[in-house]
Design an enzyme around this catalytic site. Structure first.
Site, mmCIF file in Angstrom:
data_model
loop_
_atom_site.group_PDB
_atom_site.id
_atom_site.type_symbol
_atom_site.label_atom_id
_atom_site.label_comp_id
_atom_site.label_asym_id
_atom_site.label_seq_id
_atom_site.Cartn_x
_atom_site.Cartn_y
_atom_site.Cartn_z
ATOM 1 N N LYS A 14 46.423 58.547 70.372
ATOM 2 C CA LYS A 14 46.998 57.335 70.976
ATOM 3 C C LYS A 14 46.028 56.685 71.966
ATOM 4 O O LYS A 14 45.842 55.478 71.944
ATOM 5 C CB LYS A 14 48.316 57.665 71.703
ATOM 6 N N ARG A 89 59.175 58.133 75.497
ATOM 7 C CA ARG A 89 59.139 59.495 74.967
ATOM 8 C C ARG A 89 60.535 60.081 74.822
ATOM 9 O O ARG A 89 60.671 61.221 74.392
ATOM 10 C CB ARG A 89 58.340 60.384 75.897
ATOM 11 N N ARG A 128 39.607 69.161 72.544
ATOM 12 C CA ARG A 128 39.602 68.185 73.650
ATOM 13 C C ARG A 128 39.519 68.899 74.993
ATOM 14 O O ARG A 128 38.966 68.360 75.959
ATOM 15 C CB ARG A 128 40.862 67.313 73.567
ATOM 16 N N ARG A 134 41.606 68.404 81.335
ATOM 17 C CA ARG A 134 43.062 68.397 81.515
ATOM 18 C C ARG A 134 43.613 69.811 81.458
ATOM 19 O O ARG A 134 43.391 70.531 80.494
ATOM 20 C CB ARG A 134 43.715 67.528 80.429
ATOM 21 N N ARG A 146 54.077 71.367 74.501
ATOM 22 C CA ARG A 146 54.035 69.905 74.368
ATOM 23 C C ARG A 146 54.427 69.481 72.951
ATOM 24 O O ARG A 146 55.123 68.476 72.771
ATOM 25 C CB ARG A 146 52.631 69.383 74.723
#
Ligand code: AMP
Length: 191
Positions: A14, A89, A128, A134, A146
């Site tokens: 996204k 969400r 990532r 993160r 998640r």
């Protein structure tokens, strides 16, 4: 106004694709995840509140998230369109967004939902983690949470937009450029 919801599970692309859509269609980019992270960095009250949820891979409560989005919309009165990245969400957030846009005499044009297999998502998020810094990418248990939260609380938002005839599913696998072209094609057919 062109108002796009760019939707998909964590790791769907996204953020990456939003940057490209923003550049081509001159949209204001509202990423709730980015806004929360900026608040954490700035050590604001909102950041302190959001951090505990984010570190576990849980959703920040609707009331807090919706209020923040409302404030962000008000900061951009001159925008000629928006891309909502990571919002809504939950169905409650989708309902609230409809109301906020109605008050501006506009509405969502389409939800573009990036479709990516769970295996590929886990793979992308693990990769990532090496560069994103993160905390929620670094722990496989948080990654799984998640994905589970997405399935349980967020995936139903697709039905919400399908009910309004606004859902456009887009294959989110393959090269970044190929996915961008698919998104451009869908958007160009909206007008
Ligand atoms: P993202 O950058 O979109 O992956 O979001 C990172 C984290 O921020 C999520 O796991 C949630 O904890 C929080 N977050 C972002 N957007 C929302 C939202 N719309 N509602 C609730 N929590 C959110």
């Amino acid at each position: 106004m062109l108002n796009i919801v760019l939707f998909g599970p964590p790791g769907a692309g996204k953020g990456t694709q939003s940057e490209r859509l923003v550049a081509k269609y001159n949209l204001a980019h509202l990423s709730t995840g980015d806004i929360f992270r900026a608040n954490i960095k700035g050590e604001t009250e909102l950041g302190k509140l959001a951090k505990s949820y984010m570190d576990q891979g849980n959703l920040v409560p609707d009331e807090v998230t919706i209020k923040m989005l409302d404030q962000e919309l008000k900061k951009r009165p001159e925008a000629t369109g928006f891309i909502f990245d990571g919002f809504p969400r939950t169905v409650a957030q989708a309902d609230a967004l409809d109301d906020l846009l109605k008050a501006k005499n506009t509405q969502i044009s389409a939800m573009l939902a990036l479709e990516v297999s769970e295996e590929e998502l886990r793979d992308r998020l693990t990769k990532r983690a090496q560069t994103s810094g993160r905390k929620d990418d670094a722990d496989p248990k948080v990654i799984q949470n998640r994905i589970d939260v997405y399935q349980k609380e967020t995936a139903p938002v697709k039905d919400f937009y399908a009910g309004q005839n606004k859902l456009k599913e887009v294959n989110g696998e393959g090269s970044i450029d190929a996915i961008t072209q698919r998104l451009f094609q869908v958007i160009d057919q909206l007008a």
